[in-house]
Design a protein around this motif. Structure first.
Motif, PDB file in Angstrom:
ATOM      1  N   LYS A  45       5.788   5.941   4.168  1.00 53.77           N
ATOM      2  CA  LYS A  45       4.523   5.682   5.090  1.00 53.77           C
ATOM      3  C   LYS A  45       3.477   5.854   3.964  1.00 53.77           C
ATOM      4  N   ALA A  46       2.565   5.492   4.589  1.00 48.42           N
ATOM      5  CA  ALA A  46       1.219   5.403   3.643  1.00 48.42           C
ATOM      6  C   ALA A  46       0.147   6.354   4.307  1.00 48.42           C
ATOM      7  N   GLY A  66       7.773   3.257  -1.064  1.00 47.84           N
ATOM      8  CA  GLY A  66       7.650   4.622  -0.044  1.00 47.84           C
ATOM      9  C   GLY A  66       7.738   4.278   1.444  1.00 47.84           C
ATOM     10  N   PRO A 119       1.125  -1.775   0.154  1.00 46.24           N
ATOM     11  CA  PRO A 119      -0.147  -0.500  -0.158  1.00 46.24           C
ATOM     12  C   PRO A 119       0.964   1.084  -0.228  1.00 46.24           C
ATOM     13  N   SER A 120       2.298   1.233   0.056  1.00 50.68           N
ATOM     14  CA  SER A 120       3.123   2.599   0.110  1.00 50.68           C
ATOM     15  C   SER A 120       3.632   2.756  -0.593  1.00 50.68           C
TER      16      SER A 120
END
Lengths: 327, 306
Positions: free
Chosen positions: B305-306, B303, B298-299
């Motif tokens: 932080k999501a 990445g 999801p991040s």
């Protein structure tokens, strides 16, 4: 009554009396403008459930608006060509009946919102904005390439769909339909905000960590809110397509998402009547400014910028004071 | 499908990816450093393209046009940063979305007002026109090849800038702790303007390059902007490396999907049905890619932080 409640009463009365006056004065175009306000307001009431109540900044609500529109366009175009939608495994025929179209629009946009929401809500904040925008764009391009239903040119229907016992071709009668649906949706939104569900959702928006420690699962609440929100915006889409007797990919474009959001901000976010006031101001600006300048979007942009930077409560915030929120 | 066509489409995908990178790099930097979502980034692409088309029409020089696109968009970026964007850093994302949406309206209608609704054209200069023969006998347009090379050079330059220079150190420090670097005596508001103008300049360059392939018109930036968002979601916010990998993934998926999917459906459908199903699915392919990344990570790929 609070000042906001008084103002809300005034808005709902004005929105009803204006077209009645136009009907009496034989100004059908004015009735159409009021109908547009009611329908776009309805789309905004839908978005407000996600954005105002749930704090979910969705920049993809055009997807649901457009799905509602295409639900109308597809069913009505099949009905007018007498070609069934599908024959196998069971027969589905087109229809020109508004209530059936509404139900299909509600279900179709709810399913789309459930799917898009289930994926997008895995993230939050700025990711959520970009993802909802991206999924909206996906449906936009899909509609453009879907040549069976008009592709880029969209779909026209010849006669407005029917509602039992009413003549929908009469502008004032069609307005009444849109107005009643808008009021039902606003009533639903206000009940929702005061229900246990609404309170929990509000808690999840304000302090997700605290909500979680008392056993609230934000993801589930937000998904339900997003689905309801998409369904209402989808219903508005079906009505909007019926108003124009036309649906095209433009309804799915990101500008449409932006405009629905603009209604909320002009009126005031998380205010029950914010979307209606915002849609009314938008339509009035479009008519007045559009008359003496083809470039009225510049003025709209400047106004929007000023409201965002300096008057965050929108118009209802100016009238009814800053801190009163309906939730 | 022949091998030559396959390689050509792969290169087209790479070229498209490089364009996306120029757009996404600025967006991801601005988000990473200032925490701002900028919808008006697409308008800066348009500003760059119009600046290039104007200068090219006046002087006939392509190089001057490219320079004008970078300078024009960077200047426009610096101006809106100082007038509007600066007031938005401490606001929530909703305000940022709305204010930058308002900026799009102003930029788009303003450009329509000045230049009219008809598209302008930016011609590829004669020394970049025509095909070149690549090893293996592949004929490929020199202009597109130049875009790939220039884009990759800029990517390398950006990596060096961020990793090796003083300003890069400040940018990275700004990403992790903005109060601290302000306390250490870095002029944070000048740094923000600089980062914003840098991103804007890259977007403007992308606009000029795309303008010569398509046409220069109002609203040309937003479709690219939205694809750049997809890139950032895939690559992860704030990561230049993620933006590069995401861009190339999206560019290649988009281009190859348009070729491979209809060919795939032709295996078990008649030609026209395969064409329409395939191209409809192809338009959705990058979003499906995005959905897959979201489910798995999801991040984003790089990445934090999501």
């Amino acid at each position: 009554m609070t000042r906001e409640a008084t103002f809300n009463g005034f808005v709902s009365l004005a929105l009803l009396l204006f077209p009645l006056w136009a009907w009496w004065a034989d100004e059908p175009f004015m009735i159409t403008l009021a109908t547009k306000v009611a329908i776009l307001g309805l789309a905004g009431v839908g978005l407000n459930i996600a954005l105002g109540l749930g704090g979910l900044v969705s920049l993809g609500h055009a997807a649901f608006f457009g799905i509602g529109g295409y639900a109308m366009g597809i069913l009505a175009s099949h009905a007018q060509s007498y070609a069934p939608l599908m024959e196998w495994p069971f027969l589905i025929e087109g229809t020109k009946s508004m209530p059936i179209i509404w139900i299909v629009a509600l279900i179709a946009s709810a399913v789309a919102a459930l799917l898009i929401g289930a994926l997008s809500l895995r993230t939050s904040g700025v990711y959520f904005i970009m993802i909802t925008l991206a999924f909206g764009q996906m449906l936009y391009y899909f509609a453009i390439s879907w040549s069976a239903y008009g592709g880029e040119d969209g779909l026209s229907i010849y006669v407005r769909n029917g509602f039992p016992g009413m003549n929908t071709l009469d502008p004032i009668q069609f307005f009444i339909i849109a107005y009643v649906l808008l009021m039902i949706a606003i009533l639903f939104a206000s009940r929702l905000a005061r229900s246990a569900f609404g309170l929990a959702l509000n808690a999840a928006r304000q302090t997700p960590v605290r909500a979680e420690t008392v056993g609230i699962v934000p993801y589930r609440l937000q998904l339900v809110a997003f689905t309801l929100s998409g369904a209402i915006t989808g219903l508005a889409g079906a009505l909007f397509a019926d108003l124009n007797r036309f649906v095209s990919p433009t309804m799915l474009s990101w500008q449409t998402s932006g405009e629905i959001m603009v209604f909320l901000i002009l009126g005031g976010t998380a205010r029950l009547f914010g979307p209606v006031v915002g849609a009314a101001v938008f339509i009035i600006l479009e008519e007045i400014l559009g008359d003496f300048s083809d470039y009225w979007h510049i003025h709209l942009g400047v106004l929007l910028l000023l409201i965002v930077l300096f008057a965050r409560g929108g118009i209802i915030g100016l009238v009814a004071g800053e801190e009163k929120r309906h939730a | 499908m022949s091998f030559l066509l396959f390689v050509e489409q792969l290169l087209n995908g790479l070229q498209f990816g490089v364009m996306l990178f120029l757009t996404a790099a600025g967006l991801t930097l601005v988000f990473g450093v200032m925490g701002l979502i900028n919808l008006a980034h697409g308008s800066l692409i348009m500003v760059g393209a119009f600046a290039a088309a104007t200068v090219s029409a006046a002087t006939g020089s392509y190089l001057l046009a490219i320079a004008a696109s970078i300078v024009g968009a960077a200047a426009a970026g610096a101006i809106i940063e100082m007038l509007v964007i600066r007031r938005l850093y401490k606001r929530d994302h909703l305000d940022q979305v709305l204010a930058t949406f308002a900026l799009i309206l102003i930029f788009s209608e303003g450009t329509r007002y000045v230049f009219g609704s008809f598209p302008l054209y930016l011609n590829i200069p004669p020394y970049l026109a025509g095909p070149v023969t690549l090893p293996g006998g592949i004929e490929y347009p020199l202009y597109r090849l130049t875009i790939i090379v220039v884009g990759l050079l800029i990517a390398a330059g950006l990596f060096l800038l961020i990793a090796r220079t003083r300003i890069g150190i400040q940018i990275r420090a700004g990403e992790s702790d903005r109060e601290m670097i302000a306390a250490l005596g870095v002029d944070i508001s000048r740094l923000y303007t600089l980062v914003f103008a840098l991103g804007a300049g890259l977007a403007g360059l992308a606009g000029a390059m795309i303008g010569a392939i398509q046409s220069v018109q109002v609203g040309m930036g937003e479709p690219i902007l939205i694809l750049a968002f997809v890139v950032i979601v895939i690559g992860g916010i704030g990561s230049i490396k993620g933006a590069l990998i995401g861009s190339i993934l999206v560019g290649v998926t988009d281009t190859m999907g348009g070729i491979l999917l209809p060919a795939f459906f032709r295996l078990f459908m008649d030609n026209s049905a395969a064409m329409s199903t395939g191209s409809a699915l192809a338009t959705m392919s990058i979003y499906i890619l995005m959905a897959l990344v979201l489910i798995l990570k999801p991040s984003g790929l790089y990445g934090g932080k999501a």
